[in-house]
Design an enzyme around this catalytic site. Structure first.
Site, PDB file in Angstrom:
ATOM      1  N   GLU A 170      92.017  49.687  75.527  1.00 41.46           N
ATOM      2  CA  GLU A 170      92.974  49.902  74.142  1.00 41.46           C
ATOM      3  C   GLU A 170      92.196  49.051  72.935  1.00 41.46           C
ATOM      4  OE1 GLU A 170      95.729  51.880  73.876  1.00 41.46           O
ATOM      5  OE2 GLU A 170      95.592  52.320  76.267  1.00 41.46           O
ATOM      6  N   CYS A 191      96.711  47.689  64.920  1.00 46.27           N
ATOM      7  CA  CYS A 191      95.502  48.637  65.465  1.00 46.27           C
ATOM      8  C   CYS A 191      95.496  50.260  64.946  1.00 46.27           C
ATOM      9  CB  CYS A 191      95.461  48.609  66.812  1.00 46.27           C
ATOM     10  SG  CYS A 191      96.965  49.238  67.796  1.00 46.27           S
TER      11      CYS A 191
HETATM   12  P1  NAD Z   1      92.044  38.531  70.403  1.00 51.51           P
HETATM   13  O1  NAD Z   1      90.764  37.676  69.682  1.00 51.51           O
HETATM   14  O2  NAD Z   1      93.370  38.018  70.553  1.00 51.51           O
HETATM   15  O3  NAD Z   1      91.157  38.894  71.751  1.00 51.51           O
HETATM   16  C1  NAD Z   1      91.781  39.878  72.567  1.00 51.51           C
HETATM   17  C2  NAD Z   1      91.544  39.348  73.994  1.00 51.51           C
HETATM   18  O4  NAD Z   1      90.169  39.132  74.318  1.00 51.51           O
HETATM   19  C3  NAD Z   1      92.107  37.807  74.301  1.00 51.51           C
HETATM   20  O5  NAD Z   1      93.060  37.739  75.301  1.00 51.51           O
HETATM   21  C4  NAD Z   1      91.082  36.974  74.367  1.00 51.51           C
HETATM   22  O6  NAD Z   1      91.230  35.736  74.858  1.00 51.51           O
HETATM   23  C5  NAD Z   1      89.940  38.025  74.958  1.00 51.51           C
HETATM   24  N1  NAD Z   1      88.623  37.517  74.620  1.00 51.51           N
HETATM   25  C6  NAD Z   1      88.191  37.171  73.406  1.00 51.51           C
HETATM   26  N2  NAD Z   1      86.612  36.726  73.637  1.00 51.51           N
HETATM   27  C7  NAD Z   1      86.419  37.026  74.809  1.00 51.51           C
HETATM   28  C8  NAD Z   1      85.221  37.009  75.427  1.00 51.51           C
HETATM   29  N3  NAD Z   1      84.079  36.748  75.059  1.00 51.51           N
HETATM   30  N4  NAD Z   1      85.174  37.253  76.911  1.00 51.51           N
HETATM   31  C9  NAD Z   1      86.271  37.504  77.387  1.00 51.51           C
HETATM   32  N5  NAD Z   1      87.659  37.752  76.734  1.00 51.51           N
HETATM   33  C10 NAD Z   1      87.652  37.402  75.333  1.00 51.51           C
HETATM   34  O7  NAD Z   1      92.019  39.880  69.766  1.00 51.51           O
HETATM   35  P2  NAD Z   1      91.108  41.100  68.718  1.00 51.51           P
HETATM   36  O8  NAD Z   1      90.147  41.306  69.636  1.00 51.51           O
HETATM   37  O9  NAD Z   1      90.755  40.218  67.636  1.00 51.51           O
HETATM   38  O10 NAD Z   1      92.194  42.121  68.682  1.00 51.51           O
HETATM   39  C11 NAD Z   1      91.986  42.851  67.407  1.00 51.51           C
HETATM   40  C12 NAD Z   1      91.386  44.128  67.796  1.00 51.51           C
HETATM   41  O11 NAD Z   1      92.094  44.727  68.531  1.00 51.51           O
HETATM   42  C13 NAD Z   1      91.498  45.067  66.769  1.00 51.51           C
HETATM   43  O12 NAD Z   1      90.174  45.796  66.857  1.00 51.51           O
HETATM   44  C14 NAD Z   1      92.381  45.856  66.856  1.00 51.51           C
HETATM   45  O13 NAD Z   1      92.219  47.400  66.525  1.00 51.51           O
HETATM   46  C15 NAD Z   1      92.425  46.017  68.265  1.00 51.51           C
HETATM   47  N6  NAD Z   1      93.916  46.450  68.983  1.00 51.51           N
HETATM   48  C16 NAD Z   1      94.201  47.484  69.681  1.00 51.51           C
HETATM   49  C17 NAD Z   1      95.180  48.069  70.265  1.00 51.51           C
HETATM   50  C18 NAD Z   1      95.602  49.254  71.130  1.00 51.51           C
HETATM   51  O14 NAD Z   1      96.489  49.379  71.690  1.00 51.51           O
HETATM   52  N7  NAD Z   1      94.583  50.081  70.945  1.00 51.51           N
HETATM   53  C19 NAD Z   1      95.988  47.019  69.907  1.00 51.51           C
HETATM   54  C20 NAD Z   1      96.318  45.808  69.193  1.00 51.51           C
HETATM   55  C21 NAD Z   1      95.110  45.598  68.680  1.00 51.51           C
END
Ligand code: NAD
Length: 485
Positions: free
Chosen positions: A216, A250
């Site tokens: 997602e 998102c």
């Molecule tokens: P985040 O930084 O919280 O990361 C998401 C998860 O990935 C966390 O649990 C984190 O611990 C893990 N993570 C981070 N780096 C990692 C690595 N190197 N290896 C393994 N795991 C790792 O959140 P984010 O990614 O900045 O979230 C924002 C993004 O998510 C945006 O692009 C947004 O559009 C997208 N998003 C999508 C949805 C959806 O439902 N489609 C919902 C919310 C956010």
């Protein structure tokens, strides 16, 4: 606050314990699923204040908004799931070709096993718990990992899941190191929500065990506004969808493509809507969220220097405040158009026609950047249909924003760079289930049709008998959809 991470050496044993619970058959019965979902919901409701405080501490999320988009959203999903679960679990009988009779065929939704849910920080409660609810509803064990970037909420989530006191449900708290260790374990399904860079890491780790993934993700979701739109309503709905959670959504409209003749009118109406929501000084409004952390604050602040600031533009690093901002005079090549904004900055770009807007969206889609959401605003159904038919996206809303994801009867998921797979309601149940096909034969008679020696007569009968019963009325109805005058 002190953020307590799960010791790396505890992670594999947690997965082993969850697998043992699954293998013991604990999670499969309907009664366990219902009791666990009810307990999870009741604990969440009981701890509502704690969660609302945690969300406020993490990024200044207003209480009403936090209740609506986090607690209420999740409770609604649990209730929807509980109401429909018997229907979803019931084997689904399907038609059987004449040649295979006497016999019957059906599809059984089986739990896949031990599942893993990894969530981001922006809606930390619902993005962790709604997939967890789906995994439990489908009869699985689950390991849940909230985002370390919303630490107060993560601590509440971990405490809630631990307090379920169920060996089939475990949580892991931490960042990259802990998630890396978690992903080294074997799961039967992983649902990851977050950015597409980490999604690639998740998919690579999953490939080691041939584990299916649901991803997602995000991206740049456009709002297309026709000159035939109700501009005031469009502006209000775009402003709400963009500035709720300070744009850290998102599916927020990332940018607007508006027909040139109504560009100025739309920008003015956006200003009116912003003021009606947050007053003349949004920094003083209790209803406007802050940016989650400093790196994101500085990333978004830089984007304020693109094009012309038509509305807003102020920022305050001490409180990580960025004003609801509308930018005009933006080109495709400006940095603000090169990445998902994920903050309260809205570029408004004038186009000469809806065709040009569609081409603009499709240029990105051609590179794989299919948006997670697409919004089309027009009073003309034909125009909205044209936009929907010619520009793809994970989901879409006509004359509105965000709300398509709040209907549990609709799947929520992306396409291309915005993700793969879907959940919410029945789609979540299906995501965490294996659809097992079962054909049951009667032994009372054993027609020799399929057995050698083959004869021309047998072949003739087989050719006839393999044909599925034709549900003519259903097909006729569907055909009429494609032959609209
Ligand atoms: P985040 O930084 O919280 O990361 C998401 C998860 O990935 C966390 O649990 C984190 O611990 C893990 N993570 C981070 N780096 C990692 C690595 N190197 N290896 C393994 N795991 C790792 O959140 P984010 O990614 O900045 O979230 C924002 C993004 O998510 C945006 O692009 C947004 O559009 C997208 N998003 C999508 C949805 C959806 O439902 N489609 C919902 C919310 C956010």
């Amino acid at each position: 606050m002190e953020f307590i991470t799960t010791p790396l050496s505890d992670i594999a044993p947690k997965v082993t314990e969850a697998r043992r619970a699954f293998d013991d058959g604990r999670t499969k019965p309907y009664a366990w699923r219902v009791a666990t979902l009810e307990r999870l919901r009741d604990l969440l409701v009981e701890r509502e204040d704690r969660f609302l405080d945690a969300l406020a501490a993490d990024f200044g999320k207003p209480r009403a908004e936090a209740w609506l988009t986090e607690i209420g959203f999740t409770v609604n999903d649990v209730n929807h799931t509980l109401a429909h679960l018997p229907l979803w679990m019931k084997p689904d009988k399907v038609a059987t070709p004449v040649a295979f009779k006497p016999g019957k065929s059906y599809i059984v939704s089986e739990p896949v096993g031990v599942t893993c849910v990894i969530a981001p920080w922006n809606y930390p409660v619902q993005l962790l718990l709604v997939p967890v609810v789906a995994a439990i509803a489908a009869g699985n064990a689950v390991l849940a990992k909230p985002s370390e970037l919303a630490p107060h909420t993560a601590a509440e989530l971990v405490s809630l899941l631990d307090d379920l006191g169920d060996p089939a449900i475990a949580s892991v708290q931490g960042g990259v190191a802990e998630t890396t260790e978690l992903l080294a374990q074997r799961f039967d399904h992983i649902l990851y929500t977050g950015n597409s860079r980490v999604a690639r890491i998740v998919m690579r780790a999953a490939a080691e065990h041939l584990t299916p993934v649901t991803l997602e993700l995000g991206g740049k979701s456009p709002a297309i506004v026709s000159r035939n739109a109700n501009i005031d309503v469009a502006a209000k709905r775009i402003a709400w969808g963009k500035f709720v959670n300070a744009g850290q959504t998102c599916i927020a409209p990332d940018y607007v493509l508006v027909e040139r003749s109504v560009h100025d009118q739309l920008v003015r109406a956006l200003g009116t809507s912003i003021e009606s929501f947050y007053g003349s000084d949004p920094q003083a409004s209790p209803d406007f969220t802050r940016i989650v952390n400093e790196p994101h604050f500085h990333r978004i602040e830089k984007l304020l220097h693109n094009g012309t600031v038509a509305i807003g533009g102020q920022s305050d690093p001490d409180t990580r405040y960025i004003a609801p901002t509308v930018l005009t005079g933006i080109t495709k090549d400006d940095p603000v158009m090169g990445e998902e904004i994920f903050g309260p900055v809205l570029p408004v770009i004038a186009v000469d026609s809806l065709d040009e807007a569609i081409r603009f969206v499709n240029d990105g889609a051609a590179k794989g950047d299919k948006p997670l959401a697409l919004y089309t605003f027009s009073e003309s159904d034909d125009e909205n249909d044209t936009v929907l038919a010619n520009a793809t996206s994970g989901g879409a809303c006509v004359n509105g924003t965000l709300l398509h994801i709040s209907n549990p009867a609709l799947p929520f998921g992306g396409v291309g760079e915005s993700g793969m797979g879907a959940y919410h309601g029945k789609f979540g149940f299906d995501t965490f289930s294996h659809q097992r096909s079962v054909h049951t034969r009667s032994t009372k008679i054993d027609p020799a049709l399929m057995y050698p020696p083959y004869t021309p007569k047998k072949e003739k009968l087989l050719r006839k008998g393999m044909v599925m019963p034709d549900p003519r009325d259903v097909a006729a109805k569907a055909r009429s959809y494609f032959h609209k005058p």
